[in-house]
Enzyme design. Sequence first.
Site, PDB file in Angstrom:
ATOM      1  N   GLN A 141      -6.999  -8.375 -15.045  1.00 44.70           N
ATOM      2  CA  GLN A 141      -7.426  -7.266 -14.191  1.00 44.70           C
ATOM      3  C   GLN A 141      -7.980  -7.778 -12.866  1.00 44.70           C
ATOM      4  O   GLN A 141      -8.235  -6.979 -11.965  1.00 44.70           O
ATOM      5  CB  GLN A 141      -8.461  -6.398 -14.914  1.00 44.70           C
ATOM      6  CG  GLN A 141      -7.846  -5.542 -16.024  1.00 44.70           C
ATOM      7  CD  GLN A 141      -8.822  -4.622 -16.721  1.00 44.70           C
ATOM      8  OE1 GLN A 141      -8.929  -4.653 -17.931  1.00 44.70           O
ATOM      9  NE2 GLN A 141      -9.533  -3.782 -15.986  1.00 44.70           N
ATOM     10  N   ARG A 183     -13.155   1.775 -19.790  1.00 48.43           N
ATOM     11  CA  ARG A 183     -12.883   2.939 -18.958  1.00 48.43           C
ATOM     12  C   ARG A 183     -14.153   3.528 -18.364  1.00 48.43           C
ATOM     13  O   ARG A 183     -14.389   4.738 -18.398  1.00 48.43           O
ATOM     14  CB  ARG A 183     -12.130   4.009 -19.734  1.00 48.43           C
ATOM     15  CG  ARG A 183     -11.317   4.844 -18.761  1.00 48.43           C
ATOM     16  CD  ARG A 183     -10.300   5.717 -19.406  1.00 48.43           C
ATOM     17  NE  ARG A 183      -9.570   6.387 -18.353  1.00 48.43           N
ATOM     18  CZ  ARG A 183      -8.281   6.673 -18.381  1.00 48.43           C
ATOM     19  NH1 ARG A 183      -7.565   6.341 -19.415  1.00 48.43           N
ATOM     20  NH2 ARG A 183      -7.709   7.276 -17.389  1.00 48.43           N
ATOM     21  N   CYS A 184     -15.009   2.653 -17.844  1.00 54.29           N
ATOM     22  CA  CYS A 184     -16.161   3.169 -17.114  1.00 54.29           C
ATOM     23  C   CYS A 184     -16.631   2.067 -16.203  1.00 54.29           C
ATOM     24  O   CYS A 184     -16.281   0.926 -16.375  1.00 54.29           O
ATOM     25  CB  CYS A 184     -17.283   3.586 -18.047  1.00 54.29           C
ATOM     26  SG  CYS A 184     -18.104   2.228 -18.886  1.00 54.29           S
ATOM     27  N   GLU A 239     -12.199   6.751 -14.291  1.00 56.03           N
ATOM     28  CA  GLU A 239     -13.088   6.580 -15.426  1.00 56.03           C
ATOM     29  C   GLU A 239     -13.991   7.781 -15.674  1.00 56.03           C
ATOM     30  O   GLU A 239     -14.557   7.922 -16.753  1.00 56.03           O
ATOM     31  CB  GLU A 239     -13.897   5.301 -15.215  1.00 56.03           C
ATOM     32  CG  GLU A 239     -12.931   4.149 -15.031  1.00 56.03           C
ATOM     33  CD  GLU A 239     -13.599   2.852 -14.642  1.00 56.03           C
ATOM     34  OE1 GLU A 239     -13.115   1.805 -15.070  1.00 56.03           O
ATOM     35  OE2 GLU A 239     -14.590   2.878 -13.906  1.00 56.03           O
TER      36      GLU A 239
END
Lengths: 804, 308
Positions: free
Chosen positions: A235, A382-383, A758
């Site tokens: 990522q 996802r945050c 997110e």
Amino acid sequence: MKDEVTREERVTNLKGLGSSRKRVEDARFTQGKGHYVDDINLPGMLTGDFVRSPYAHARVKSINIDAAMALDGVVAVLTAKDLEPLSLHWMPTLAGDKQMVLADGKVLFQGQEVAFVVAKDRYIAADAVDLVEVEYEELPVLVDPFKSLQSDVVLREDLDPTAPGAHGPRKHHNHIFTWEAGDEEGTNAVIDDADVVATEEMYYHRTHPCPLEPCGSVASMDKVNGKLTLYGTFQAPHVVRTVASLLSGIEEHNIRVVSPDIGGGFGNKVGVYPGYVCSIVASIVTGVPVKWVEDRMENLMSTAFARDYWMKGKISATKEGKITGLHCHVTADHGAFDACADPTKFPAGFMSICTGSYDIPIAYLGVDGVYTNKAPGGVSYRCSFRVTEAVYFIERMIEVLAIELNMDAAELRRINFIKKEQFPYDSALGWEYDSGDYHTAWDKALKAVDYEGLRKEQAERVAAFKRGETRTIMGIGLSFFTEIVGAGPVKNCDILGMGMFDSCEIRIHPTGSAIARLGTISQGQGHATTFAQILASEIGIPADSITIEEGDTDTAPYGLGTYGSRSTPVAGAATAMAGRKIRAKAQMIAAYLLEVHDDDVEFDVDRFVIKGAPERFKTMGEIAYAAYNQAIPGLEPGLEAVSYYDPPNMTYPFGAYVCVMDIDVDTGVPKINRFYALDDCGTRINPMVIEGQIHGGLTEALAVALGQEIAYDDMGNCKTATLMDFFLPTAWEVPNFETDFTVTPSPHHPIGAKGVGESPHVGGVPCFSNAVQDAFRPFGNRHTNMPHDHWRIWKTANDLGLHD
Amino acid sequence: MFALALIELPLLYSEVYRRQGGHRMITSAFEYHRPSDLAGALSVLEEHGDDARVIAGGHSLIPMMKLRMADVPHLIDLQDIADLKGITVEVGTVTIGAMTTQHDLINNKALLAAAPIIHEAALQIADPQVRYMGTIGGNVANGDPGNDMPGLMQCLDATFTLVGPDGTRSVKAREFYEAAYMTEREDGEILTQISFPVTNSGFAYEKQKRKIGDYATAACAVLIAKEDGKVTSASVAMTNLSDVPVLSEAAGAALVGTSCDAIAMKAAVAAALQDIDPTEDNRGPVEFKIHVAGIIISRAIARAWSRA
Ligand SMILES: Cc1cc2nc3c(=O)[nH]c(=O)nc-3n(C[C@H](O)[C@H](O)[C@H](O)COP(=O)(O)OP(=O)(O)OC[C@H]3O[C@@H](n4cnc5c(N)ncnc54)[C@H](O)[C@@H]3O)c2cc1C
């Protein structure tokens, strides 16, 4: 030249900001033409596979590789002893700790990497793994962080128990750090004096991002030219390059890191894993490319988990419900090594956003990190960094306070929201919220679902249940969240010392099309679609004529990667800024071509026109051509720009969610009847992509709230390492989502965008959980922990006497 | 016969983790056989004995091979044996070839008319992808307490036909299951077909699961025949509530002669719960499973009665 096309049509043709342009990536993904790490096959390539620890805590007495080496096709078996001379048997983590690459004397979690088998193909490698004989001596296992802090058992024998860790003093040999924000004394004083105080303890269970594609890498060391190429599920490819250089001693210009298509990340692919290191070392040792790709069980058992926060809260208010103070303490289970992926100065991420969307005058947060015999990780699934935990915490505290005040939770939120005119708002824990209009969003949401009608219906259902006419009850889940995304200002956010800016480099081609490269990397977010739209609006070239490229460190400008919803806030801003540089030069070229002064032309959609005489213009296509085909006095040829953007602040997207749920108290089965999600992510670049992101984030929120967990037994066995037990919802389990929006642009972002990937996860988890808890509120429920799977819901009903 | 399957039993998974630190997706090497008739399959079985095993849809066996919980040096694929496929309904008897897929069971009109409970149950097994491959023979031969077909077959009072080196024999579904993965079938035998009487009883297959593709937390098959407002016969069988499928004769008996009123229903549920012995797993503890089983059984009885 007469213009046949209206201005409106010219705007439409650009497919710029606000266009629901179809995702350009989907043509290849829907036709099986994506190109992932496991699709990379280089000549002569070998495959690596791990021998992993069956024990959660054990001493490694011996490793015998003879039988494995004797198997035809096995090329090497690496152990810590082989890596030690290169100082690669341990590696630094992103959190300032270090982690074993291969077991060095002991193992600290089940599934830990013990030896790396390298063979001609993956089948031989798998057979060889079985032939490596490892002798273990079991040690006592600590899976509970509270017990770990009391225990005499030393997990990390490599650390000096008296020396401070990366984030200050350690209180115990299994303690990692204490991190604090706010004013504890002041907060306690306010709480002690308050009219009403609500306290609650909650466990945000351990879970896992579980992307569709697991982690993997292919390392190729070209010994002749001294160049290392590393393909992988990264990522943050540039950070990987820097780390690889620092670890291996290979100069950074001799390392090329490539992230090809990535099949979902959700935080799981931010960290650096032993597999990456082993594939590099194996390629250096063997002189040929080496691939390592983990399987699903390995992904769930050993690569970065998320959450695992034990949170204890106290919230105080006046009798009327005005919140006066908030106290939060977290015991954070980090597993065997502190491998959290947070900005360096934030060992608990942005947990201090836990005052939420409310005007809370004073607050305190303390976090204690603890080692246990579980897999390392602690990524932001996802945050943005630990924001899901923070929002879950405050949204549960609000509900508990509403119970304490005997007040409607929607109203309690309304009277405590930060008001529109208070922005930019300085929170008690030190953040400056950029913009917001919470009351408008909240009113719109409650109206859309007919909140009052829902409460009436719920009251009737409770009465019917009490009369014995039904065995289902109804819950109304509310959540209002404020995200903090777009890390971040270089002055306080860095990863391994690299400031968290991001970048974009644009080249306009002579015929008026373009390529832009960024320091981020899409894992499904649709960057190739949306970043082209930002540029289209900035430089007047159609999005369809702009290629977006990411992920190759040899060509892309340095960037910190994609996670924490930072791509649009940071790289998206860099894109707009680079576009503006292009536009500035284009203006000079246009003025020259039109034979007027620079100040006499202005940008209009896809061209520069003479002010007051719009029939005299030069299109961006004509300008691009001129940049390459004629000498323009005072200007260099070409049309290129690069921008490195250091955001002045984070952005603060927000939203209002409502979930309506039925619960069968006899079986514990929930049924979601309605889910409404209003998101405000500032300027909306592509409404369709936003909706897709919201659907995905809500689906993962449903998963986490209703069943997805990584659970261990007392022996440290991971009980949930297959998709039979680890809950990944399918279309069947997922309800229809109704999406809605308001638009409150970010005042400091060049195009006002805030990021959205997110938000739905951050806001969704408490919303689903609150729906379950709200259903039981009329029967005396205060709080029950997630995940709300059938048996836990059933247990809540049982504990409340609903089965009697 | 000891057969293995992809099962949820945490016992087996933790065994995998214990042995390997829990990662496996590649089977050991094996020889692949693909005979075109039953005799060919039987002879490979005979030749390799314990080292050979038949594979049907593979959706229980292959996962176990990948986890290396099953080591099968000789794999005998039955899919080319045409005789093992197909559904016939004749003179009051339904006969289903062992290699008939669950997808075919769902889409067969004659079967829907002759035993609609199969349709209702098969739709609750796994997902369409698995059902395209998974066969009724594999499902019943497997011996996994989580499989849905064994309890259903006991409810229907089905008969299994086994063919081995010593010829053909029939075994009642109600006498087939000995313990988890232990069945009446001998190692050298192949299950060829399943038969049961056509039924026009009221029926229901009720299953609680955590998600699509999950085995039952509790499941129950019920058939009820009715005359003059009274139950004339009833059979109640349960899935994943013991190490074998459970046919509760007492539960059926509690319903016969009644009008399936609240008292009879309660008695039947109480009787059925006497016959189960669930174990704790990730779905929940025993106490929860027993409670849910009671609810599922009573819902299945109520629905079957409403259709009788
Ligand atoms: C994700 C997933 C979810 C599932 N969910 C469910 C579910 O909810 N309910 C359910 O019931 N099942 C479920 N299953 C199992 C699925 O239905 C299997 O396909 C079925 O259990 C076995 O059938 P098969 O044809 O695949 O058998 P195989 O896997 O090929 O074989 C299973 C066993 O039976 C033996 N065998 C097969 N055929 C014969 C024969 N003719 N004679 C003798 N022995 C034979 C094999 O040797 C093997 O030991 C699920 C499977 C998966 C992968």
